[in-house]
Write an enzyme that holds these catalytic residues in place. Structure first.
Site, PDB file in Angstrom:
ATOM      1  CB  THR A 173      16.138  11.634   7.591  1.00  0.00           C
ATOM      2  OG1 THR A 173      16.830  12.748   8.025  1.00  0.00           O
ATOM      3  CG2 THR A 173      16.346  11.382   6.110  1.00  0.00           C
ATOM      4  CB  CYS A 174      12.921   7.376   8.891  1.00  0.00           C
ATOM      5  SG  CYS A 174      14.699   6.939   8.835  1.00  0.00           S
TER       6      CYS A 174
END
Length: 167
Positions: free
Chosen positions: A59-60
């Protein structure tokens, strides 16, 4: 203190994000070339702070990719991608992905950024890392928008953050 979740499990932060309409706290972070960068280095530009736990999570990494794509279309705007990751990890990731529209910065030396912005995790498996957040600043460093993503594995609201640049 704010509370967010990691896969439904509550995790607390060291404080609350700064309020919209206030001046953003100054900071000194480390760039990929190991130079120091402060908020004043970006004075005169709009700034998007894309803050996340670690570049080495899906996600990052996606948030950095997405903001890199969006940044190529923005005028007078700098996108700063900030985490506790070492500058070498940021450089490796952005180099491998060909991302050159964002500026990667690390809070690894002092952790003062996370404390000043109230987004360090104070418990849970990600303790000491930063909460996934987006903060948008105008050219004078005034906060236009904040989002602390309630569920860490979710992406931020890119559209709302970018709309704040022009509202």
């Amino acid at each position: 203190m704010a509370t967010v979740t990691l896969k439904g499990n509550a995790i607390n932060t060291s404080g609350n994000l700064p309020k919209v309409g206030t001046k953003a706290p100054d900071f000194t972070l480390t760039a990929n070339d190991l130079s120091s960068k402060s908020l004043s280095d970006f004075s005169g530009s709009k700034v998007v702070l894309n803050i996340f736990p670690s570049i080495d999570t899906g996600t990052c990494a996606q948030s950095v990719r997405q903001f890199n794509t969006e940044a190529s279309e923005l005028e007078n705007t700098k996108v700063l991608c900030i985490s506790h990751d070492l500058p070498f990890a940021h450089a490796r990731f952005c180099g491998a992905e060909g991302l050159d529209n964002v500026i990667s910065l690390s809070d690894y030396k002092t952790g003062e950024f996370g404390k000043a912005y109230g987004l360090d995790f104070i418990d849970g498996p990600l303790e000491t890392l930063h909460s996934r957040s987006v903060i948008v600043l105008d050219e004078n460093g005034t906060i236009l928008y904040t989002e602390q993503v309630p569920e860490i594995v979710d992406e931020p609201n890119y559209k709302a953050a970018l709309e704040a640049l022009y509202s």
